[in-house]
Scaffold this active site. Structure first.
Site, PDB file in Angstrom:
ATOM      1  N   HIS A   1      -6.280   0.272  77.527  1.00 41.33           N
ATOM      2  CA  HIS A   1      -7.620   0.179  78.108  1.00 41.33           C
ATOM      3  C   HIS A   1      -8.213  -1.213  77.845  1.00 41.33           C
ATOM      4  O   HIS A   1      -8.707  -1.874  78.764  1.00 41.33           O
ATOM      5  CB  HIS A   1      -8.505   1.260  77.481  1.00 41.33           C
ATOM      6  CG  HIS A   1      -9.953   1.185  77.852  1.00 41.33           C
ATOM      7  ND1 HIS A   1     -10.557   2.095  78.688  1.00 41.33           N
ATOM      8  CD2 HIS A   1     -10.936   0.312  77.492  1.00 41.33           C
ATOM      9  CE1 HIS A   1     -11.833   1.786  78.843  1.00 41.33           C
ATOM     10  NE2 HIS A   1     -12.093   0.701  78.116  1.00 41.33           N
ATOM     11  N   GLU A   2      -8.137  -1.648  76.598  1.00 39.17           N
ATOM     12  CA  GLU A   2      -8.708  -2.953  76.247  1.00 39.17           C
ATOM     13  C   GLU A   2      -7.874  -4.104  76.826  1.00 39.17           C
ATOM     14  O   GLU A   2      -8.419  -5.146  77.200  1.00 39.17           O
ATOM     15  CB  GLU A   2      -8.828  -3.079  74.731  1.00 39.17           C
ATOM     16  CG  GLU A   2      -9.677  -2.012  74.071  1.00 39.17           C
ATOM     17  CD  GLU A   2     -11.080  -1.917  74.649  1.00 39.17           C
ATOM     18  OE1 GLU A   2     -11.558  -2.910  75.237  1.00 39.17           O
ATOM     19  OE2 GLU A   2     -11.701  -0.852  74.529  1.00 39.17           O
TER      20      GLU A   2
ATOM     21  N   HIS B   1      -9.019  -4.736  80.365  1.00 33.47           N
ATOM     22  CA  HIS B   1     -10.205  -5.600  80.385  1.00 33.47           C
ATOM     23  C   HIS B   1      -9.806  -7.061  80.215  1.00 33.47           C
ATOM     24  O   HIS B   1     -10.267  -7.946  80.942  1.00 33.47           O
ATOM     25  CB  HIS B   1     -11.156  -5.225  79.250  1.00 33.47           C
ATOM     26  CG  HIS B   1     -11.946  -3.986  79.472  1.00 33.47           C
ATOM     27  ND1 HIS B   1     -12.685  -3.757  80.611  1.00 33.47           N
ATOM     28  CD2 HIS B   1     -12.149  -2.888  78.671  1.00 33.47           C
ATOM     29  CE1 HIS B   1     -13.294  -2.582  80.514  1.00 33.47           C
ATOM     30  NE2 HIS B   1     -12.981  -2.042  79.349  1.00 33.47           N
TER      31      HIS B   1
END
Length: 265
Positions: A64-65, A68
């Site tokens: 998820h990170e 980003h």
């Protein structure tokens, strides 16, 4: 600069900045190994499922990170590479406590896939409102993708009783991804959903948003603490899970299994 030196760079950044860290690879190895242990019911199967779900959740947090960070990198913020965010190492995150420890504790206590604010993106290096929105959207998009992939076996009618504990762990991971998808898309200041719309706000509304953004987690907890809002939230998640074919009884069993310290019940 020599040709050999240039070949070791990607957009002016050393290739080492893009290599998966040992920490992340160990998490993936633990996820695969514990999944096999749950499948064959090796030793204490409740502890196997605990390791499987927790390591799988941590892997999804890393990805998820990373989503980003890689979108921010492509959009113009080269600093995310120098800060180590592209190595998928959770120890490089801005707030390891909020990004790793707190989400795992919430999973164990409440069965909610809590989003965590982790990578710091230099918004001044990214031109255009759409790019800012895409950076914020990238993380929740991974949760949606994982949720869909994890639900596929149940949607096609996999036989869950042959390896019930393993599939209970998969179902719980799918449920966590569903909750994370919904939470991450809520328009709460400071969280991904709020950050997606922040660039499109008027200057006056943006100033108000920026004041509230540091307290996004507190605001989220306050909302979920409200019984009526919490009921709406879980009703929405249950409805999505049912529509996708995710058995409620199975992820409930998975939640009971990961709390191995409570014994069978």
């Amino acid at each position: 600069m020599s040709s050999d030196r240039r070949s070791d760079l990607v957009a002016g950044v050393p290739r080492e900045a893009f290599r998966p860290s040992v920490v992340f690879l160990c998490l993936v190895a633990l996820f695969v190994t514990s999944g096999w242990m749950a499948w064959v019911e090796f030793g204490n199967v409740r502890f196997d499922v605990f390791l499987f779900v927790v390591s799988g959740w941590l892997v999804s947090l890393c990805l998820h990170e990373y989503a980003h960070a890689i979108v921010a990198f492509r959009a113009g913020d080269r600093g995310v590479a120098h800060r180590g965010y592209l190595t998928l190492n959770p120890l490089k995150y801005s707030h390891p406590l909020l990004s790793i420890v707190l989400p795992v504790v919430v999973v164990l206590l409440g069965g909610i896939g809590l989003p965590g604010g982790a990578v710091w993106v230099d918004r001044h290096e990214i031109p255009g409102r759409l790019r800012h929105t895409l950076v914020s959207l990238a993380g929740p998009a991974t949760n949606v993708l994982f949720a869909v992939l994890l639900v596929v076996p149940f949607a096609v009618g996999v036989e869950v009783f042959a390896h019930e504990e393993f599939w209970a762990g998969v179902a719980l991971l799918a449920f966590l991804q569903l909750t994370a998808s919904v939470l991450n898309l809520l328009p709460v200041p400071g969280l991904d959903g709020g950050n997606m719309i922040q660039p499109w706000l008027s200057p006056q509304w943006r100033r108000g948003y920026d004041i509230l953004a540091p307290y996004g987690f507190i605001l989220l907890f306050a909302l979920l603490w409200n019984r009526q809002i919490s009921g709406w939230f879980f009703s929405a998640v249950f409805a999505v899970g049912d529509a996708l074919g995710l058995p409620e009884w199975l992820y409930s069993e998975g939640f009971n299994l990961i709390r191995f310290w409570q014994g069978a019940g």
